[in-house]
Design a protein around this motif. Structure first.
Motif, short mmCIF file in Angstrom:
data_model
loop_
_atom_site.label_atom_id
_atom_site.label_comp_id
_atom_site.label_asym_id
_atom_site.label_seq_id
_atom_site.Cartn_x
_atom_site.Cartn_y
_atom_site.Cartn_z
N THR A 148 -35.43 -6.20 -12.24
CA THR A 148 -34.22 -7.00 -12.46
C THR A 148 -34.65 -8.34 -13.05
OG1 THR A 148 -33.13 -5.92 -10.60
CG2 THR A 148 -32.19 -8.01 -11.38
N MET A 149 -34.11 -8.63 -14.21
CA MET A 149 -34.41 -9.91 -14.87
C MET A 149 -33.63 -11.02 -14.17
SD MET A 149 -36.42 -9.21 -17.58
CE MET A 149 -36.31 -10.76 -18.42
N HIS A 150 -34.28 -12.17 -14.04
CA HIS A 150 -33.63 -13.34 -13.46
C HIS A 150 -34.37 -14.58 -13.92
CE1 HIS A 150 -36.86 -13.79 -10.41
NE2 HIS A 150 -36.90 -12.47 -10.50
N SER A 151 -33.86 -15.73 -13.54
CA SER A 151 -34.48 -16.99 -13.88
C SER A 151 -35.28 -17.49 -12.69
CB SER A 151 -33.41 -18.02 -14.25
OG SER A 151 -34.01 -19.27 -14.48
N GLN A 152 -36.50 -17.92 -12.95
CA GLN A 152 -37.33 -18.51 -11.91
C GLN A 152 -37.76 -19.88 -12.40
OE1 GLN A 152 -40.43 -15.91 -10.58
NE2 GLN A 152 -41.32 -17.43 -9.26
N GLN A 153 -37.13 -20.90 -11.87
CA GLN A 153 -37.37 -22.28 -12.28
C GLN A 153 -37.18 -22.45 -13.78
OE1 GLN A 153 -41.25 -23.11 -10.68
NE2 GLN A 153 -40.47 -23.31 -8.59
N GLY A 154 -36.14 -21.82 -14.31
CA GLY A 154 -35.79 -21.94 -15.72
C GLY A 154 -36.52 -21.00 -16.66
N ASP A 155 -37.49 -20.24 -16.15
CA ASP A 155 -38.23 -19.29 -16.98
C ASP A 155 -37.80 -17.87 -16.62
OD1 ASP A 155 -39.82 -21.20 -18.34
OD2 ASP A 155 -41.20 -21.30 -16.63
N PRO A 156 -37.84 -16.95 -17.61
CA PRO A 156 -37.48 -15.56 -17.31
C PRO A 156 -38.52 -14.93 -16.39
CG PRO A 156 -38.21 -15.77 -19.59
CD PRO A 156 -38.17 -17.14 -19.02
N ALA A 157 -38.05 -14.12 -15.46
CA ALA A 157 -38.92 -13.42 -14.53
C ALA A 157 -38.32 -12.06 -14.22
CB ALA A 157 -39.09 -14.24 -13.25
N VAL A 158 -39.14 -11.18 -13.64
CA VAL A 158 -38.69 -9.84 -13.26
C VAL A 158 -39.10 -9.60 -11.81
CG1 VAL A 158 -38.85 -7.36 -13.73
CG2 VAL A 158 -39.02 -8.99 -15.62
N SER A 159 -38.17 -9.09 -11.02
CA SER A 159 -38.46 -8.62 -9.67
C SER A 159 -38.61 -7.11 -9.74
CB SER A 159 -37.33 -8.99 -8.70
OG SER A 159 -37.23 -10.38 -8.57
N TRP A 160 -39.76 -6.59 -9.28
CA TRP A 160 -40.08 -5.17 -9.40
C TRP A 160 -39.89 -4.43 -8.09
CZ3 TRP A 160 -40.46 -3.71 -14.18
CH2 TRP A 160 -41.02 -4.55 -15.14
N SER A 161 -39.46 -3.18 -8.19
CA SER A 161 -39.38 -2.26 -7.05
C SER A 161 -39.73 -0.87 -7.55
CB SER A 161 -37.96 -2.20 -6.47
OG SER A 161 -37.57 -3.43 -5.94
N VAL A 162 -40.27 -0.05 -6.65
CA VAL A 162 -40.50 1.36 -6.97
C VAL A 162 -39.19 2.09 -6.76
CG1 VAL A 162 -41.73 3.46 -6.29
CG2 VAL A 162 -42.93 1.26 -6.33
N LEU A 163 -38.81 2.92 -7.71
CA LEU A 163 -37.61 3.75 -7.57
C LEU A 163 -38.00 4.94 -6.73
CD1 LEU A 163 -34.66 4.20 -8.43
CD2 LEU A 163 -35.55 5.48 -10.39
N GLU A 164 -37.38 5.06 -5.57
CA GLU A 164 -37.73 6.17 -4.68
C GLU A 164 -36.51 6.62 -3.91
OE1 GLU A 164 -40.88 4.83 -2.14
OE2 GLU A 164 -39.87 2.98 -1.67
N ASP A 165 -36.59 7.83 -3.42
CA ASP A 165 -35.51 8.42 -2.66
C ASP A 165 -35.87 8.36 -1.17
OD1 ASP A 165 -33.18 9.72 -2.06
OD2 ASP A 165 -33.78 11.65 -2.88
#
Length: 169
Positions: A148-165
């Motif tokens: 998920t893209m978001h802003s981290q202190q004004g810079d672009p960042a991504v929070s990662w997760s493993v897609l799992e069931d």
């Protein structure tokens, strides 16, 4: 609110370079940027983004499914663009068979670049983030990651997760 879905591929050669498309300077979308090959998902492709990815790869490079080995969905990136559009990008990883011939399309120049140099490229934040994550983490397993893209202190960042069931009890 609009929904835009795209399918792209990071394609590697035997030297572990990755294929990029450098968009033409006059392009309407990401002019001059390095992007993975791919593009928008069209009607009839929404239930299988791999089909869209292969279509776009063929249009932009001349490569067909026979030229690409192991084309596998590895990342899904979600982004809210200007509060008006949700973008979902399906990202595949694959290998180009030795001896395959590239036939550039009309969108720009095809370039093989050393994968580890992504940080210094004129590329989107999501392109740099996916390639960096893949080289550090994703290359060592077969997980599908969501970001998920978001802003981290004004810079672009991504929070990662493993897609799992999981099983519900």
């Amino acid at each position: 609110m609009r929904l835009r879905q795209m399918a792209v591929a990071f394609l590697f050669n035997e030297a572990q370079d990755v294929l990029f498309l450098q968009k033409k300077k006059g392009s309407r979308f990401l002019a001059g940027h390095l992007v993975p090959v791919g593009g928008h998902i069209e009607d009839g492709e929404y239930s299988d983004p791999r089909i869209a990815c292969l279509r776009e790869v063929t249009e932009e490079t001349g490569l067909t499914g026979q030229d690409i080995g192991g084309l596998t969905l590895r990342y899904i990136i979600n982004r809210l663009k200007a509060g008006q559009e949700i973008r979902i990008q399906y990202i595949f990883m694959g290998n180009v068979a030795p001896g395959s011939r590239l036939v550039p399309g009309e969108e720009g120049e095809l370039l093989w670049l050393e994968a580890g140099r992504a940080g210094g490229m004129q590329a989107t934040a999501s392109t740099r983030a996916v390639l960096q994550h893949y080289l550090e983490t994703g290359i060592h397993n077969n997980h599908i990651y969501t970001g998920t893209m978001h802003s981290q202190q004004g810079d672009p960042a991504v929070s990662w997760s493993v897609l799992e069931d999981w099983e519900e009890y």
